[in-house]
Design an enzyme around this catalytic site. Structure first.
Site, PDB file in Angstrom:
ATOM      1  N   GLN A 101       0.802  -1.222   0.000  1.00 31.91           N
ATOM      2  CA  GLN A 101       0.000   0.000   0.000  1.00 31.91           C
ATOM      3  C   GLN A 101       0.835   1.272   0.000  1.00 31.91           C
ATOM      4  OE1 GLN A 101      -2.414  -1.190   3.499  1.00 31.91           O
ATOM      5  NE2 GLN A 101      -4.115  -0.476   2.251  1.00 31.91           N
TER       6      GLN A 101
ATOM      7  N   ASN B  41      -0.296 -11.763   8.007  1.00 33.84           N
ATOM      8  CA  ASN B  41      -1.294 -10.799   8.458  1.00 33.84           C
ATOM      9  C   ASN B  41      -2.706 -11.250   8.114  1.00 33.84           C
ATOM     10  OD1 ASN B  41      -1.847  -7.887   9.453  1.00 33.84           O
ATOM     11  ND2 ASN B  41      -3.013  -8.043   7.546  1.00 33.84           N
ATOM     12  N   GLU B  42      -3.543 -11.380   9.119  1.00 32.43           N
ATOM     13  CA  GLU B  42      -4.972 -11.683   8.980  1.00 32.43           C
ATOM     14  C   GLU B  42      -5.260 -12.833   8.010  1.00 32.43           C
ATOM     15  OE1 GLU B  42      -7.188  -8.130   8.221  1.00 32.43           O
ATOM     16  OE2 GLU B  42      -6.776  -7.311  10.211  1.00 32.43           O
TER      17      GLU B  42
ATOM     18  N   HIS C  20       2.041  -9.649   4.130  1.00 34.25           N
ATOM     19  CA  HIS C  20       0.887  -8.790   4.369  1.00 34.25           C
ATOM     20  C   HIS C  20       0.097  -8.655   3.066  1.00 34.25           C
ATOM     21  CE1 HIS C  20      -0.685  -5.371   7.114  1.00 34.25           C
ATOM     22  NE2 HIS C  20      -1.615  -5.666   6.206  1.00 34.25           N
TER      23      HIS C  20
END
Length: 408
Positions: free
Chosen positions: A55, A193-194, A149
């Site tokens: 990002q 991540n998640e 991520h």
């Protein structure tokens, strides 16, 4: 920090399905939130911010998501392009962190940069991330590194991504190569991540009605990506088959913990999980069952593999039951009680999920993501600040904690 460029934004999907549930539960509002007690944080308490490399770095052209941005049907609202150009402007980023008093920073190293082609590792990119981590140290900021991520190398997606039975070994091999050169300079390691965020969303009542068309679009986009690349299947973390990916993701976490700890045995290593605070709206609500379905299996994995659990909470969703209605949620500053998507951003959700995860795993808890998503800055002095401070002041003596109380 989530992939907020996806047109079918995962945070918005959560908000939409949660709002439907909240409406069914009859959410109202009552007493205002009590201000947190005035206390000092203990020496050594970690205050940080979290980001995702894809990002903010910009121009990650070898990533699977870069290709997905350019296929049709489009599932991205905009191209990532230069993003924040953090890849080149990281010195400015560190200066900002230091100026606002952060002493920790959670960032991701990008697999697609380090291993752009399967089996070919870039020493230049590993050196880049090492220079960055060293510069953080020099600024008095502890590097907290996430190894994965959301974005993966394109070759990984072309091989079936997390649906590929070999994916855990491929990921562990990358972690091994990176950790051997980076583990000595960082303070905390986060594996994935998640990894269960898609399961959490789809567990919620009424979610299937929402995800139907979204999943169709994602499947079509992934088929087009496979056609463009000439692969049998192209699979990213945005692929709808999260259930099929889960066994490989779990194995990847466990194998990556082993790889990272082999490089440095005393390095705190764990997984970061997306956790919705499911609470009852009526007596007899089956909110406990939803917790188990959404992230219960992952808590078992985290219990047996890793040193801590990273908690990432933004929402409280009240589940209807057949019994008497329970008291309404308290007022939220600057939020219209009729705005259900905002009302589910309850600050006590963080305390509840941390308490639950610690109870289930017995592991130290790091708050690796928390904050308030809003275009209205007036909310920050109220809801957001209370979300962070009321939780940390109450619980900082109970569990080792790393807080990332930053809006995204």
């Amino acid at each position: 920090m989530e992939d907020r460029q996806v047109r079918f934004d995962r945070r918005k999907a959560m908000a939409a399905t949660a709002a439907m549930v909240a409406g069914a539960a009859g959410i109202g509002a009552s007493a205002a939130l009590a201000a947190p007690a005035s206390r000092r944080f203990p020496k050594g308490f970690r205050w940080g911010a979290s980001t995702a490399g894809y990002q903010i770095e910009g121009n990650n052209v070898n990533a699977d998501l870069w290709l997905m941005e350019h296929v049709k049907p489009q599932t991205f609202a905009e191209f990532s392009g230069d993003a924040d150009d953090s890849y080149h402007r990281w010195r400015e980023d560190i200066a900002v962190m230091k100026a606002i008093g952060l002493n920790s920073y959670r960032f991701s190293i990008e697999w697609s940069r380090i291993e752009p082609t399967r089996g070919q590792f870039s020493q230049a990119e590993i050196d880049y991330y090492r220079r960055f981590a060293e510069a953080l140290r020099e600024a008095g900021i502890e590097p907290v590194m996430t190894f994965y991520h959301v974005a993966a190398p394109r070759w990984f997606a072309e091989a079936g991504g997390w649906l590929n039975p070999d994916s855990p070994d491929l990921f562990a091999n990358y972690c091994d190569r990176a950790a051997r050169q980076l583990a000595s300079i960082i303070g905390v390691a986060c594996t994935i991540n998640e990894p269960q965020v898609g399961l959490t969303y789809r567990t919620m009542p009424q979610s299937q009605a929402y995800f139907g068309k979204l999943d169709e679009a994602q499947e079509a986009a992934h088929r087009e990506a496979a056609r463009v690349t000439g692969s049998a299947r192209f699979v990213t973390m945005n692929h709808p088959d999260i259930k099929g990916m889960t066994p490989q993701l779990m194995a990847a976490h466990e194998k990556s913990v082993q790889a990272i700890k082999a490089a440095r045995g005393d390095l705190p290593t764990g997984v970061t999980l997306n956790l919705v605070d499911f609470q009852p709206a009526n007596e007899g609500a089956k909110h406990q069952e939803l917790r188990k379905a959404a992230y219960g299996d992952w808590l078992e994995v985290a219990k047996r593999s890793g040193d801590f659990v990273g908690v990432q909470t933004y929402r409280q969703v009240r589940i209807p039951g057949e019994g008497a209605k329970l008291p309404d949620l308290p007022d939220m500053p600057y939020v219209d009680r009729a705005h259900l998507e905002e009302m589910i951003k309850q600050p006590q959700a963080l305390r509840n999920t941390v308490e639950y995860v610690h109870q289930q795993t017995g592991k130290p808890i790091f708050v690796t993501e928390n904050g308030l998503e809003t275009p209205d800055d007036r909310s920050a002095p109220g809801t957001f600040r209370r979300s962070c401070l009321s939780f940390t002041m109450r619980w900082m003596r109970a569990y080792p904690l790393w807080a990332t109380c930053t809006g995204r």
